[in-house]
Scaffold this active site. Structure first.
Site, PDB file in Angstrom:
ATOM      1  N   HIS A 109      13.928 -11.129  34.896  1.00 22.28           N
ATOM      2  CA  HIS A 109      13.911  -9.937  34.029  1.00 22.28           C
ATOM      3  C   HIS A 109      15.309  -9.557  33.510  1.00 22.28           C
ATOM      4  CE1 HIS A 109      14.678  -8.063  37.929  1.00 22.28           C
ATOM      5  NE2 HIS A 109      13.409  -7.928  38.241  1.00 22.28           N
ATOM      6  N   ASN A 118      17.773  -6.320  33.707  1.00 18.54           N
ATOM      7  CA  ASN A 118      17.292  -5.411  34.749  1.00 18.54           C
ATOM      8  C   ASN A 118      17.698  -5.887  36.135  1.00 18.54           C
ATOM      9  OD1 ASN A 118      15.242  -3.317  33.441  1.00 18.54           O
ATOM     10  ND2 ASN A 118      14.986  -5.273  32.392  1.00 18.54           N
ATOM     11  N   ASP A 169       5.913  -8.657  34.624  1.00 12.77           N
ATOM     12  CA  ASP A 169       6.389  -7.975  35.834  1.00 12.77           C
ATOM     13  C   ASP A 169       5.447  -6.813  36.171  1.00 12.77           C
ATOM     14  OD1 ASP A 169       7.915  -7.373  38.047  1.00 12.77           O
ATOM     15  OD2 ASP A 169       9.515  -6.358  36.946  1.00 12.77           O
TER      16      ASP A 169
END
Length: 376
Positions: free
Chosen positions: A213, A216, A271
């Site tokens: 990700h 992040n 996610d």
């Protein structure tokens, strides 16, 4: 008997057919322009003029949805969850994703995922996210279960999973030596940096080929220290996950990553967590209270706790956020993942590949999904 879809706009993953047909049973038997189509005995023909075909989506980072989670450690719940993802989102290949928990809870999840995969072949692997991460960027991962990379523990989990761990998120700066990375590479496990405070120098020493990700839960991109994010954007060989919900990453930063990485090194992921598909309200992630509101899932602290993003929305969003073509969106939704993880029968609509495909109307409403030729 074979199913034939005709007069479709077909995005094969490698090429585009503006008006064509596809014939399939469990596998793709033929695909081509309409002027090449000849009816065969046993054909069940469906005219879908004005609709679009794309390869089935591949989500390599999703914890759960529809009230279920991989960490429930329940094979029946996992099968039911993935069936919902196929029917509602067009996901035809899935990596059941864990999170940082106790070793025994992770072990239970490995056993359940292996059993679930025998019942539902959409489950193609396991993504082990944690517990080998940095407490500095733990995100929604519970700190009390974070541990230093441990080859012995990982090997035990891999055995319990039946060798299904295909992707592992870790913090390379936490690894005391290269033995952990060497084990992963020797056992077909793709190393991904995530929840990491690694510097660019440490990233250069890492054997990872994937970044979890992007933007992040990783050291930020700064002018004096590029960190994980800067390194990921600078290095052409690295695959980068992108949560294209507009909350985890702003649309402008998604567009920046697309400009720098191009469509061949971005993997769309959701996610997602168990609250996906459940609407606003209270949910749970790893024993932590999660509040879902306005398509966002957050801990009481305000930290994002995974997403409630559907893959079909991620697919549409990446086109809206970046202005990329449908062909390039297909690259990021299916082709890249199949290539990166050796899913040789997945990712494109070519003769001999598995008949995993999605049918969309012109407004990008999902009309049908086929996996191994069976309509979900």
């Amino acid at each position: 008997m074979a199913t034939v879809l005709t007069h479709a706009e077909i995005y094969m993953g490698q090429t585009v057919i503006k008006e064509g047909f596809i014939r399939f049973d469990q596998q793709v038997l033929a695909v081509g322009e309409m002027d090449e189509f000849h009816l065969q005995a046993g054909d069940e023909v469906h005219d879908i003029m004005g609709q679009r075909l794309v390869p089935g989506f591949i989500d390599v980072h999703s914890h759960g949805g529809y009230s279920f989670d991989t960490m429930d450690g329940d094979q029946n719940k996992l099968v039911a969850m993935v069936e919902e993802m196929t029917k509602n989102e067009g996901v035809t290949s899935y990596f059941a994703t864990t999170m940082t928990q106790s070793p025994e809870n992770i072990a239970q999840a490995m056993v359940a995922a292996h059993a679930a995969a025998q019942a539902n072949p959409v489950i193609q692997g396991i993504h082990l996210e944690g517990p080998f991460i940095s407490p500095v960027f733990k995100g929604a991962q519970p700190e009390e279960y974070i541990q230093v990379p441990d080859v012995t523990e990982l090997a035990r989990w891999q055995e319990l999973s039946g060798g299904m761990i295909k992707l592992l998120t870790y913090a390379p700066e936490q690894a005391p030596d290269t033995a952990f990375e060497d084990y992963c590479l020797a056992n077909g496990i793709v190393l991904s940096v995530g929840h990491s405070n690694a510097t660019r120098a440490q990233m250069k020493q890492s054997k990872a080929s994937h970044v979890t990700h992007l933007y992040n839960a990783q050291r930020e991109f700064k002018h004096r220290e590029p960190g994980v994010t800067g390194h990921a954007l600078l290095e052409d060989h690295l695959y980068c996950e992108m949560i294209a919900d507009g909350f985890h990453v702003s649309p402008d930063m998604i567009k920046l990553a697309y400009k720098l990485k191009g469509p061949h090194r971005i993997d769309l992921v959701t996610d997602s967590m168990r609250a996906k598909g459940q609407g606003d309200g209270l949910s749970e992630l790893g024993g932590q209270k999660v509040i879902v509101k306005d398509k966002q899932a957050r801990l009481e602290s305000g930290n994002l706790a995974g997403s409630v993003l559907t893959f079909k929305d991620a697919f549409v969003n990446i086109m809206q956020f970046t202005g990329c073509s449908i062909h390039d969106a297909v690259q990021m939704a299916s082709v890249n993942q199949a290539r990166e993880f050796g899913l040789e029968r997945k990712g494109t609509l070519e003769v001999g590949k598995d008949a995993d495909l999605n049918v969309f109307d012109i407004a990008w409403n999902l009309k049908a999904t086929y996996t191994l030729g069976r309509q979900a």
